[in-house]
Design a protein around this motif. Structure first.
Motif, mmCIF file in Angstrom:
data_model
loop_
_atom_site.group_PDB
_atom_site.id
_atom_site.type_symbol
_atom_site.label_atom_id
_atom_site.label_comp_id
_atom_site.label_asym_id
_atom_site.label_seq_id
_atom_site.Cartn_x
_atom_site.Cartn_y
_atom_site.Cartn_z
ATOM 1 N N ILE A 1 -12.186 -1.412 -7.071
ATOM 2 C CA ILE A 1 -12.131 -2.811 -7.513
ATOM 3 C C ILE A 1 -13.408 -3.551 -7.131
ATOM 4 N N ALA A 2 -13.859 -3.378 -5.884
ATOM 5 C CA ALA A 2 -15.048 -4.097 -5.420
ATOM 6 C C ALA A 2 -16.300 -3.668 -6.178
ATOM 7 N N GLU B 1 -11.254 8.116 -10.878
ATOM 8 C CA GLU B 1 -11.326 6.720 -10.453
ATOM 9 C C GLU B 1 -12.689 6.111 -10.762
ATOM 10 N N SER C 1 0.820 -1.215 0.000
ATOM 11 C CA SER C 1 0.000 0.000 0.000
ATOM 12 C C SER C 1 0.850 1.259 0.000
ATOM 13 N N ASP D 1 -6.840 -6.329 -10.129
ATOM 14 C CA ASP D 1 -6.995 -5.204 -9.206
ATOM 15 C C ASP D 1 -6.322 -3.931 -9.711
ATOM 16 N N GLN E 1 -1.964 -0.209 -8.738
ATOM 17 C CA GLN E 1 -3.108 -0.862 -8.114
ATOM 18 C C GLN E 1 -4.201 0.162 -7.872
ATOM 19 N N TYR E 2 -5.446 -0.222 -8.192
ATOM 20 C CA TYR E 2 -6.580 0.658 -7.979
ATOM 21 C C TYR E 2 -7.007 0.613 -6.514
ATOM 22 N N PRO E 3 -7.738 1.630 -6.067
ATOM 23 C CA PRO E 3 -8.269 1.581 -4.698
ATOM 24 C C PRO E 3 -9.228 0.399 -4.512
ATOM 25 N N ILE E 4 -9.341 -0.046 -3.271
ATOM 26 C CA ILE E 4 -10.148 -1.230 -2.977
ATOM 27 C C ILE E 4 -11.614 -0.992 -3.333
ATOM 28 N N TRP E 5 -12.150 0.181 -3.030
ATOM 29 C CA TRP E 5 -13.557 0.447 -3.315
ATOM 30 C C TRP E 5 -13.835 0.416 -4.808
#
Length: 726
Positions: A604-605, A516, A255, A592, A598-602
């Motif tokens: 990707i989800a 994003e 991260s 991801d 790497q993209y933010p977790i939100w």
């Protein structure tokens, strides 16, 4: 006595019926002559009605069989022809007006020669499809993809895109146009050919809705940026006291940010004047701009498909002019004539020349090029079949499709060359790029004068309208086809609610994290859904419904044989390449983010949730179709769900009848088609003997391979209540 008494009572309750029966009994007593006095109702045509100026010509038998509701329904249909039926004779079929396929289920249609009106309709359809070449997929997305192709040199991605445009884009583009023109319905109702795959049509429409979730946002960004350009780029100066170093991306394995960069003046202007990123709040000025963009689209669609296509064609012409202006400004820039200046248009265009052959071996390049081909040609989104569903049925869609594809490829290449020419002039390739989706806005920021820069962003605004017009039209048409009560009773309310929903899902793209959010819609939701559904779409048409059936249908429509090259491309080449790109993308591209970031977790989800939502909806509808089959065994239910429905085929009844007869012919050349009928009409003389024959039997020509439809000489006219008009 008793029967006469009962008939008299029935006549009192239904005077129209009594009058018709009395008149028909008197007509039956009259001797027959060479002229046909009573209309002939064909059993193959469910609605034996033809309207002309102020009268309705009906079959007496059909009037007896219809109740009051059906009479009102039939009388509400607009006339298809202005020619009176009494003027149609066996020797005068060439005077019959041309058939124009529509979606409004006109009761009776006549297929004849093309006239000037049909030619205008065909050119209007072609012009609207050509205008889609200047949509955001080519103006905004393609240059961005070529620049951010995860390889060192941009040329590999550009060459991969051109190769896939030829191998995959052209065959699929022609196929989708042809299916829509033949079925005369939207992408969902087309699956009457194989009801099991109806859910795939819904998933493709959802992919189109996903695109509608960010295309208006891009147009709104261009709207705001054009205003900034006309105002002289005030507020775009780099502050000397503020630290503009930012994290370009973080390591996919941690991260922590491992790559930092300096924000350029172009991106600072975008972040400061459009997204208000440094103020950490939404730019509320763009909310009415977003509404204005959608209102323009709504007003263009609400007046019908013809008005929409005219507006789309005009917008495409203006967009082509603006693209030419922006390219001319790049090629005539003063830097190009200076020998000691490195920032020239030639240096940027040289980036498109491939220098590293190993770049073609990277899976992410081919996966990205495949998705870009689908976006450039609007394949797999349900747009193309819906647009061609109202086209002239006998239009040579293969020839027109190739022409439109060439124009699309031409403008795609021009847009990339123009963007990279400005990249070379501004030296943007040497700068850090923080906002990938705002890359093209940073490129056009460097247009020399504020006036020309405002026009350049006007090009992006028109490109957004060129994208939203066909996309929104396809969404509305598919909704109306599956829920006709909404169009009949709640048309205005449906328009307002759908555009309000589109406005709401575009609002998050205006917040500081809008870049994003656009990545989420574009990379996961629309791109992934369109590619996956397209593979199942092709399997359903070419392997379940059958490539031979598709070939027969298109040969009937085009009145000429289909080359085996198209059949091989549709059945094998495109499916294999799509499967390879899908698998290579899953294995070669990180789920991801990208190879480097790497993209933010939100993000990707949410992106994967939207992708799986479309697939789950498709599976649910597949199960629903199988469960509602009348068979008891599961295998038989599944087999029946993959068979065509009885109402599959051309919507027009007369065309449907011709098509049914054509598919019953033995394999070989196409002996039965609309053109062969038209060519032989003048040479064949029909001499039917109706004295001892059933009037429901269709007379045949001298050649047994061609079945002719005899139009009778009507002697009586009836109004909408069945009363005789003297």
């Amino acid at each position: 006595m008793e029967s006469e008494f009962l008939n008299e009572i029935e006549d009192k309750h239904d005077p129209v019926r009594g009058r018709i029966e009395r008149q028909s009994s008197r007509a039956n007593k009259q001797p027959t002559n060479s002229a046909i006095e009573e209309p002939l109702e064909l059993t193959s045509i469910p609605l034996g009605l033809m309207e002309d100026d102020d009268s309705l010509v009906r079959s007496i038998a059909s009037v007896r069989q219809r109740n009051e509701t059906e009479r009102i329904f039939l009388s509400s249909h607009r006339p298809l022809t202005n020619s009176r039926a009494s003027n149609i004779s066996a020797n005068g079929l060439s005077d019959i007006p041309e058939f124009s396929s529509t979606n409004d289920l006109t009761p009776l249609s006549i297929s004849t020669f093309k006239d000037e009106k049909s030619q205008r309709i065909i050119w209007l359809d072609n012009a609207s499809l050509m205008a889609m070449s200047l949509a955001l997929s080519n103006i905004w997305r393609l240059p961005t993809f070529v620049y951010f192709n995860y390889s060192v040199i941009a040329g590999e991605a550009f060459i991969a895109y051109i190769i896939l445009m030829v191998l995959v884009g052209l065959p699929l583009f022609v196929l989708e146009l042809s299916l829509g023109q033949f079925g005369q319905t939207g992408v969902i109702q087309l699956w009457r050919a194989a009801p099991f795959f109806k859910g795939i049509g819904i998933a493709q429409m959802m992919a189109g809705i996903y695109q509608a979730g960010y295309f208006p946002t891009l147009a709104t960004w261009a709207f705001q940026f054009s205003i900034v350009g006309f105002s002289g780029w005030s507020g775009c100066e780099l502050p000397s006291s503020q630290n503009l170093t930012t994290c370009l991306c973080q390591d996919p394995r941690s991260s922590n940010c491992t790559s930092y960069g300096v924000i350029s003046e172009e991106e600072f202007c975008f972040e400061n004047r459009v997204l208000y990123k440094y103020e950490e709040q939404m730019n509320f000025k763009m909310l009415p701009m977003l509404a204005a963009v959608l209102i323009i689209v709504a007003l263009s669609i609400c007046f019908g498909d013809k008005v929409m296509k005219i507006i789309l064609s005009v917008s495409g012409i203006v967009s082509a002019i603006l693209l030419g202006v922006v390219m001319a400004l790049a090629l005539s820039h003063p830097n190009n004539s200076l020998s000691n200046v490195n920032n020239t248009a030639q240096r940027g265009i040289n980036l498109l020349v491939p220098h590293e052959p190993w770049g073609f071996g990277r899976g992410e390049v081919w996966y990205g090029a495949m998705v870009q081909v689908l976006f450039s040609l609007a394949i797999g989104l349900g747009t193309l079949p819906t647009l061609t569903s109202s086209s002239y049925f006998s239009r040579n869609i293969v020839r027109d499709g190739i022409l439109i594809w060439l124009i699309n490829l031409f403008f795609a290449i021009i847009s990339v060359i123009t963007a990279f020419a400005w990249i070379g002039i501004s030296g943007l390739d040497k700068k850090d790029v923080v906002q990938p989706n705002a890359f093209i806005y940073s490129v056009y920021y460097n247009v020399s004068d504020s006036l020309w820069a405002g026009l350049a962003f006007g090009l992006l605004l028109l490109a957004g309208i060129n994208s939203m017009l066909p996309l929104s039209y396809a969404i509305f048409q598919n909704v109306y086809e599956n829920f006709p009560q909404l169009k009949e009773r709640h048309r205005k309310l449906t328009y307002c609610l759908l555009f309000l929903a589109i406005w709401l899902i575009n609002v998050p793209g205006l917040i500081p994290a809008g870049n994003e959010i656009l990545t989420m819609w574009d990379h996961y939701a629309a791109g992934g859904t369109a590619l996956t559904c397209l593979i199942v779409h092709l399997i359903g048409w070419l392997w379940v419904y059958g490539r031979k059936n598709v070939k027969k249908n298109l040969e009937f429509m085009l009145s000429q044989p289909i080359s085996f090259v198209w059949n091989v491309s549709w059945s094998y080449v495109t499916i294999v390449l799509l499967l390879v790109a899908e698998l290579w993308g899953f294995l070669g591209v990180p789920l991801d983010g990208t190879v480097d970031c790497q993209y933010p977790i939100w993000l990707i989800a949410t992106g994967w949730s939207l992708y799986f939502l479309a697939l789950v909806v498709a599976i649910i509808f597949m199960i629903r179709v199988v469960v509602h089959e009348t068979e008891y065994e599961l295998i038989k239910k599944l087999a029946n769900s993959m068979k065509p429905k009885r109402n599959w085929g051309p919507v027009d009844p007369l065309l449907h009848f011709h098509w049914k007869r054509s598919i019953e012919q033995e394999p070989g050349p196409v002996p039965y088609s609309l053109n062969t009928i038209s060519r032989r009409v003048k040479d064949e003389v029909l001499t039917p003997d109706i004295s001892n024959s059933d009037q429901n039997v269709i007379p045949k020509s001298r050649r047994p391979s061609i079945t002719m439809v005899r139009m009778p000489n009507y002697a009586r006219h009836y109004d909408e209540l069945g009363v005789t008009i003297e």
